[in-house]
Design a protein around this motif. Structure first.
Motif, PDB file in Angstrom:
ATOM      1  N   ASP B   7      15.257 -54.948  51.893  1.00  0.00           N
ATOM      2  CA  ASP B   7      15.623 -54.581  53.014  1.00  0.00           C
ATOM      3  C   ASP B   7      15.560 -55.403  54.152  1.00  0.00           C
ATOM      4  O   ASP B   7      14.783 -56.453  54.099  1.00  0.00           O
ATOM      5  N   TYR B   8      16.457 -55.286  55.001  1.00  0.00           N
ATOM      6  CA  TYR B   8      16.239 -56.150  56.490  1.00  0.00           C
ATOM      7  C   TYR B   8      16.467 -55.165  57.420  1.00  0.00           C
ATOM      8  O   TYR B   8      17.501 -54.419  57.510  1.00  0.00           O
ATOM      9  N   GLU B   9      15.576 -54.964  58.235  1.00  0.00           N
ATOM     10  CA  GLU B   9      15.550 -53.901  59.299  1.00  0.00           C
ATOM     11  C   GLU B   9      16.812 -53.988  60.202  1.00  0.00           C
ATOM     12  O   GLU B   9      17.099 -52.858  60.513  1.00  0.00           O
ATOM     13  N   LYS B  30       9.358 -51.109  50.219  1.00  0.00           N
ATOM     14  CA  LYS B  30      10.271 -51.620  50.970  1.00  0.00           C
ATOM     15  C   LYS B  30       9.798 -53.339  50.870  1.00  0.00           C
ATOM     16  O   LYS B  30       8.652 -53.505  51.275  1.00  0.00           O
ATOM     17  N   ALA B  32      10.694 -56.789  52.780  1.00  0.00           N
ATOM     18  CA  ALA B  32      11.540 -57.091  53.913  1.00  0.00           C
ATOM     19  C   ALA B  32      11.899 -58.671  53.530  1.00  0.00           C
ATOM     20  O   ALA B  32      10.966 -59.343  53.264  1.00  0.00           O
ATOM     21  N   ASN B  34      13.887 -62.061  54.596  1.00  0.00           N
ATOM     22  CA  ASN B  34      13.902 -62.775  55.674  1.00  0.00           C
ATOM     23  C   ASN B  34      15.361 -63.290  55.789  1.00  0.00           C
ATOM     24  O   ASN B  34      15.663 -64.255  55.438  1.00  0.00           O
TER      25      ASN B  34
END
Lengths: 229, 209
Positions: B7-9, B30, B32, B34
């Protein structure tokens, strides 16, 4: 310039639920149209005096509208009443949003533009709101195309309002000179019982016509008539 | 079984999956990624998971899925016992799929326009902006007619994957200079989307309205 002082429709009344706001423009000027919890509608300059954020990006709480940035709250008269970062502060009277006179009539929200020269507000005829139509076209050209009958048969009621008939229904159209190259048409049914969805589909075709019709094809006489109407 | 979302916010496609996972009340891990400035989604390790080099990626045991639309359908089929989000009936199923493909194809310019404005991803700003407005107009015309017939959602009489997949592009459109002024029916529909139980926000979508 066919448009000047007058009352201009900005939105359909029932499209603006209590406790909500919508941004719009009139002659390129950004306005916020909002309805408070008691059901009254307001038209203001769409600009928080604090940092210039559009108030239409914010949110309505009760009978106040609050800015998205820092939550400054304004009452129905545009006067700032609460600054969350300084909760005990008596807010100075000078922190105020410019407001415009507005009325609801014919199922639409109208703003007085600009000042006393606008004359009397529009009559509150019985009308069922259908939809607002946004066109990528100059307001003057749209008015001239309608007045000249190029997109169907329209009766020009005023420089910014038109009537037409569609399959037994009577339609009322109010033109909003949104920006230099953008126009809104607010459409209501004033007679007959043609389903509103059918009118909405007709409106999509009207939009396509009004965006595509060549302005150069308008006879000079028609242009003048439109501008002088 | 454990769900892992790469995931990427700030990624609106990842947000669609997070939104459905929250609405379904599903626990998941989740990871994260980059994306900016690291471009980690295009690293050799990530290209093994998804050769397209984009997000989101869902890993469920032995299963690895890319494409937010496919992931939404997978999660709905597996975990939505009521059949609300992806109806079994062929007509609403077809309509939901129509809007899912619309979200993936016709709203791709909107996704690109936002990445161009925020993360300097190369794009023809005028072209993707115009294509975004064409797509939003089609959505607003649809919801205008739906409201006139008494309906509140894109398909059927409750929220479906269509609403989840269509929401981020217009909700985030101010990120790339398109206001909501011209889309009154979408403005009202976006307020309804916020009432979906389990609704969550992402950066650029305020949590109140």
């Amino acid at each position: 310039m066919g448009f000047a002082a007058g009352w201009y429709a900005l939105a359909l009344g029932d499209g603006l639920e209590p406790g909500t706001s919508a941004g719009t423009q009139l002659f390129d000027k950004e306005l916020v149209v909002w309805r408070d919890a008691s059901g009254a509608s307001h038209v203001w300059e769409d600009r928080c005096p604090h940092r210039g954020m559009r108030l239409s990006f914010g949110f309505v709480r009760g009978n106040h509208i609050a800015c998205l940035y820092h939550g400054w709250q304004y009452d129905e008269a545009g006067q700032c009443r609460h600054i969350p970062a300084h909760p005990t502060l008596e807010v100075p009277e000078t922190i105020k949003v410019p407001t415009y006179a507005s009325v609801e009539a014919a199922g639409m929200i109208w703003v007085r533009w600009d000042g006393e020269a606008a004359g009397q507000p529009p009559a509150d005829i019985a009308a069922v709101p259908v939809r607002s139509l946004y066109l990528d076209r100059e307001p003057e050209t749209v008015a001239q195309l309608l007045a000249a009958g190029r997109a169907g048969s329209f009766e020009t009621l005023s420089p910014g309002s038109f009537a037409t008939a569609l399959e037994g229904a009577d339609l009322f159209l109010a033109l909003q000179p949104y920006a230099a190259e953008r126009t809104a048409l607010h459409i209501a049914r004033t007679g007959g019982d043609l389903p509103l969805k059918d009118i909405a589909m007709w409106a999509e075709e009207l939009r396509a016509s009004l965006e595509a019709l060549p302005a150069a094809g308008l006879a000079p006489a028609a242009r003048q008539a439109g501008a002088a109407a | 079984m454990s769900l892992v979302l790469h995931d990427y916010e700030l990624d609106s496609d990842s947000y669609k999956v997070r939104l459905l996972l929250s609405a379904l009340g599903l626990p998941y891990a989740k990871v994260a990624v980059n994306v900016h400035p690291g471009h980690e989604q295009r690293s050799p390790a990530y290209l093994r998971l998804n050769p397209l080099g984009n997000l989101p990626i869902l890993v469920d045991g032995e299963t690895t899925l890319r494409d937010s639309g496919a992931i939404l359908c997978y999660l709905a089929r597996l975990h939505d016992r009521e059949g609300q989000w992806l109806p079994a009936n062929p007509v609403p199923f077809g309509e939901v799929m129509m809007w899912l493909f619309f979200a993936g194809a016709d709203l791709a310019p909107a996704t690109l326009a936002r990445l161009h404005h925020m993360l300097e991803v190369p794009a023809d700003a005028d072209a993707v902006g115009a294509a975004s407005r064409r797509a939003f107009r089609i959505m607003d015309d649809h919801m205008t007619k739906r409201e006139l017939e008494g309906f509140a959602w894109f398909v059927g009489d409750q929220a479906t994957l269509a609403d989840i997949a269509l929401f981020p592009a217009i909700a985030l459109s101010r990120d790339f200079g398109i206001d909501h002024d011209e889309y009154p029916a979408l403005r009202r529909w976006m307020r309804r989307v916020r009432t979906i139980p389990g609704f969550i926000t992402m950066p650029g979508i305020p949590d109140y309205h």
